[in-house]
Scaffold this motif. Structure first.
Motif, PDB file in Angstrom:
ATOM      1  N   VAL A  33       0.857  -1.191   0.000  1.00  0.00           N
ATOM      2  CA  VAL A  33       0.000   0.000   0.000  1.00  0.00           C
ATOM      3  C   VAL A  33       0.897   1.247   0.000  1.00  0.00           C
ATOM      4  CG1 VAL A  33      -1.753   1.297   1.289  1.00  0.00           C
ATOM      5  CG2 VAL A  33      -1.842  -1.212   1.232  1.00  0.00           C
ATOM      6  N   PRO A  34       0.665   2.180  -0.951  1.00  0.00           N
ATOM      7  CA  PRO A  34       1.513   3.384  -0.953  1.00  0.00           C
ATOM      8  C   PRO A  34       1.338   4.199   0.327  1.00  0.00           C
ATOM      9  CG  PRO A  34       0.098   3.285  -2.915  1.00  0.00           C
ATOM     10  CD  PRO A  34      -0.336   2.180  -2.010  1.00  0.00           C
ATOM     11  N   ILE A  35       2.477   4.584   0.929  1.00  0.00           N
ATOM     12  CA  ILE A  35       2.464   5.475   2.095  1.00  0.00           C
ATOM     13  C   ILE A  35       3.096   6.771   1.632  1.00  0.00           C
ATOM     14  CG2 ILE A  35       3.291   5.805   4.467  1.00  0.00           C
ATOM     15  CD1 ILE A  35       3.523   2.680   4.530  1.00  0.00           C
ATOM     16  N   VAL A  36       2.321   7.825   1.594  1.00  0.00           N
ATOM     17  CA  VAL A  36       2.804   9.064   0.967  1.00  0.00           C
ATOM     18  C   VAL A  36       2.618  10.248   1.908  1.00  0.00           C
ATOM     19  CG1 VAL A  36       2.225   8.212  -1.341  1.00  0.00           C
ATOM     20  CG2 VAL A  36       0.575   9.619  -0.104  1.00  0.00           C
ATOM     21  N   VAL A  37       3.365  11.303   1.625  1.00  0.00           N
ATOM     22  CA  VAL A  37       3.241  12.526   2.406  1.00  0.00           C
ATOM     23  C   VAL A  37       2.104  13.369   1.834  1.00  0.00           C
ATOM     24  CG1 VAL A  37       4.430  14.675   3.004  1.00  0.00           C
ATOM     25  CG2 VAL A  37       5.648  12.513   3.131  1.00  0.00           C
ATOM     26  N   GLN A  38       1.361  13.984   2.724  1.00  0.00           N
ATOM     27  CA  GLN A  38       0.262  14.896   2.376  1.00  0.00           C
ATOM     28  C   GLN A  38       0.721  15.899   1.310  1.00  0.00           C
ATOM     29  OE1 GLN A  38      -0.396  17.460   5.721  1.00  0.00           O
ATOM     30  NE2 GLN A  38      -2.422  18.107   5.072  1.00  0.00           N
ATOM     31  N   LYS A  39      -0.136  16.090   0.286  1.00  0.00           N
ATOM     32  CA  LYS A  39       0.229  17.025  -0.795  1.00  0.00           C
ATOM     33  C   LYS A  39      -0.083  18.461  -0.397  1.00  0.00           C
ATOM     34  CE  LYS A  39      -0.203  16.966  -5.809  1.00  0.00           C
ATOM     35  NZ  LYS A  39      -1.038  16.486  -6.917  1.00  0.00           N
ATOM     36  N   THR A  40      -1.075  18.633   0.478  1.00  0.00           N
ATOM     37  CA  THR A  40      -1.533  19.983   0.816  1.00  0.00           C
ATOM     38  C   THR A  40      -0.955  20.447   2.158  1.00  0.00           C
ATOM     39  OG1 THR A  40      -3.516  19.026   1.830  1.00  0.00           O
ATOM     40  CG2 THR A  40      -3.713  19.721  -0.455  1.00  0.00           C
ATOM     41  N   ILE A  41       0.310  20.097   2.425  1.00  0.00           N
ATOM     42  CA  ILE A  41       0.940  20.495   3.698  1.00  0.00           C
ATOM     43  C   ILE A  41       0.873  22.014   3.842  1.00  0.00           C
ATOM     44  CG2 ILE A  41       3.247  20.886   4.699  1.00  0.00           C
ATOM     45  CD1 ILE A  41       3.807  17.990   4.452  1.00  0.00           C
ATOM     46  N   GLY A  42       0.458  22.477   5.018  1.00  0.00           N
ATOM     47  CA  GLY A  42       0.423  23.917   5.293  1.00  0.00           C
ATOM     48  C   GLY A  42      -0.938  24.537   5.050  1.00  0.00           C
ATOM     49  N   TYR A  43      -1.665  24.080   4.010  1.00  0.00           N
ATOM     50  CA  TYR A  43      -2.977  24.687   3.764  1.00  0.00           C
ATOM     51  C   TYR A  43      -4.089  23.649   3.644  1.00  0.00           C
ATOM     52  CZ  TYR A  43      -2.517  23.423  -1.172  1.00  0.00           C
ATOM     53  OH  TYR A  43      -2.377  22.712  -2.341  1.00  0.00           O
ATOM     54  N   GLY A  44      -3.772  22.362   3.925  1.00  0.00           N
ATOM     55  CA  GLY A  44      -4.775  21.304   3.808  1.00  0.00           C
ATOM     56  C   GLY A  44      -5.967  21.526   4.727  1.00  0.00           C
ATOM     57  N   GLY A  45      -5.713  22.059   5.931  1.00  0.00           N
ATOM     58  CA  GLY A  45      -6.809  22.296   6.879  1.00  0.00           C
ATOM     59  C   GLY A  45      -7.773  23.343   6.351  1.00  0.00           C
ATOM     60  N   VAL A  46      -7.224  24.409   5.762  1.00  0.00           N
ATOM     61  CA  VAL A  46      -8.054  25.491   5.208  1.00  0.00           C
ATOM     62  C   VAL A  46      -8.820  24.979   3.981  1.00  0.00           C
ATOM     63  CG1 VAL A  46      -7.914  27.681   3.961  1.00  0.00           C
ATOM     64  CG2 VAL A  46      -6.622  27.374   6.080  1.00  0.00           C
ATOM     65  N   ALA A  47      -8.107  24.310   3.063  1.00  0.00           N
ATOM     66  CA  ALA A  47      -8.746  23.826   1.832  1.00  0.00           C
ATOM     67  C   ALA A  47      -9.822  22.798   2.163  1.00  0.00           C
ATOM     68  CB  ALA A  47      -7.690  23.229   0.909  1.00  0.00           C
ATOM     69  N   GLY A  48      -9.512  21.877   3.087  1.00  0.00           N
ATOM     70  CA  GLY A  48     -10.477  20.839   3.441  1.00  0.00           C
ATOM     71  C   GLY A  48     -11.707  21.404   4.134  1.00  0.00           C
ATOM     72  N   ALA A  49     -11.510  22.456   4.963  1.00  0.00           N
ATOM     73  CA  ALA A  49     -12.660  23.099   5.616  1.00  0.00           C
ATOM     74  C   ALA A  49     -13.565  23.718   4.555  1.00  0.00           C
ATOM     75  CB  ALA A  49     -12.174  24.163   6.603  1.00  0.00           C
ATOM     76  N   ALA A  50     -12.953  24.324   3.536  1.00  0.00           N
ATOM     77  CA  ALA A  50     -13.747  24.858   2.423  1.00  0.00           C
ATOM     78  C   ALA A  50     -14.433  23.711   1.676  1.00  0.00           C
ATOM     79  CB  ALA A  50     -12.838  25.644   1.476  1.00  0.00           C
ATOM     80  N   GLY A  51     -13.713  22.585   1.563  1.00  0.00           N
ATOM     81  CA  GLY A  51     -14.273  21.410   0.887  1.00  0.00           C
ATOM     82  C   GLY A  51     -15.571  20.927   1.520  1.00  0.00           C
TER      83      GLY A  51
END
Ligand SMILES: [Zn+2]
Length: 328
Positions: free
Chosen positions: A299-317
């Motif tokens: 299973v691929p284990i990867v680093v978050q692509k939206t580091i730094g703004y993922g919380g803001v973008a996801g809240a908008a999501g």
């Protein structure tokens, strides 16, 4: 008056659907005006609010700064949040003043709809809509920062559980004889793999005068996690011991979570995940070896692509999903 720092990131057309995403953290609050492609039109940040009035003021100043109308406000914060009512059910720590409050009432403005969710879940939503897990329907995410957050997507649905606490993966037990955790359990992942845990483990070595290359700052500040990771890769014996030990626990937790959820992809987010290769390379091979029999694949284990703004973008999501402008 709190400080509001604003930055224009990309320009946008007048017809584009825009919403405000707000990420309330323990030390800082971030916000952004976000489009349906996950792009940040404007970003804002300030010190973490210490009262409902300060939170309301921050969101109001973001609203007033916008040139284009927005369709709603999405909010992510720690703790257990009821996404139906936006009520903060449980939130120990610096943001406890929000406990028992409806976020829609606290920050409600201009009759805009308000959506709210736990911040690890909003980070996961950002990855599924726009990041490393785009289009996936079975995803597990850990956010590795001051504490450890978690979120799980199973067959396209966020796991919430009967009381909303489902997916709090920072509190899986990795050491039954371990330290007491904020949650009342002993030996949670958060007690061994968080910046607090790594920094206090390094401090314990310094306190014992073990051979270390880092030292306490002039004002008593401890070496931070980033410095400890750097020191480990440069050969500092204490840093290496602390990081290796923490990685062993993280490996154990990841193997258990992969066996439990059988996801398509596993995402590591948060500040510590930004350590990237130094964090991932040693654990990936071990995890692949320990899961291949049951899972039958790596299973691929990867680093978050939206580091730094993922919380803001996801809240908008959250708002885009609720208004059916986007779907998982
Ligand atoms: Zn715990």
């Amino acid at each position: 008056m709190h400080k509001l720092v604003s930055e224009t990131v990309v320009s946008t057309g007048p017809d584009q659907a825009l919403v405000i995403g707000v990420d309330i953290g323990g030390t800082a609050i971030k916000a952004g005006i976000v489009g349906t492609r996950g792009e940040l039109v404007n970003s804002f940040h300030g010190p973490s609010p210490r009262s409902t009035a300060a939170l309301r003021d921050f969101v109001r100043s973001v609203l007033e700064s916008g040139e284009h109308p927005v369709r709603g406000i999405g909010v992510g914060c720690k703790g257990v949040i009821n996404p139906e009512s936006t009520r903060v059910e449980s939130l120990p720590g610096d943001l406890q003043f929000l406990e028992g409050r409806l976020l829609s009432e606290v920050i409600g403005a201009d009759n805009l709809p308000v959506c709210a969710e736990n911040d690890a879940r909003t980070a996961l939503i950002a990855e599924v809509l726009w990041g490393a897990a785009r289009g996936r329907r079975n995803v597990v995410m850990l956010t590795l920062g001051t504490g450890v957050g978690g979120a799980v997507l199973v067959d396209g649905s966020i796991v919430r559980g009967a009381a909303g606490a489902g997916g709090h993966l920072g509190h899986v037990t990795v050491d039954p004889r371990g330290e007491l955790c904020i949650c009342g359990n002993y030996g949670c992942l958060e007690t061994v793999f968080s910046s607090r845990a790594i920094e206090s483990a390094y401090w314990a070595h310094l306190h014992r005068a073990a051979p270390a290359t880092l030292c306490v700052g002039k004002s008593g500040e401890l070496p931070d996690t980033e410095a400890i990771f750097r020191a480990a890769s440069a050969g500092d014996e204490c840093a290496r011991y602390v990081v290796d030990r923490a990685q062993d626990y993280l490996t154990a937790a990841l193997v258990s979570l992969l066996h439990t959820f059988d996801p398509e992809i596993f995402i590591l987010g948060g500040n510590i995940a930004a350590a990237g290769t130094y964090l991932l390379a040693p654990i990936q091979e071990k995890i692949a070896r320990r899961t291949k029999i049951l899972l039958g694949r790596e299973v691929p284990i990867v680093v978050q692509k939206t580091i730094g703004y993922g919380g803001v973008a996801g809240a908008a999501g959250l708002v885009f999903l609720q208004q059916k402008l986007l779907a998982i």
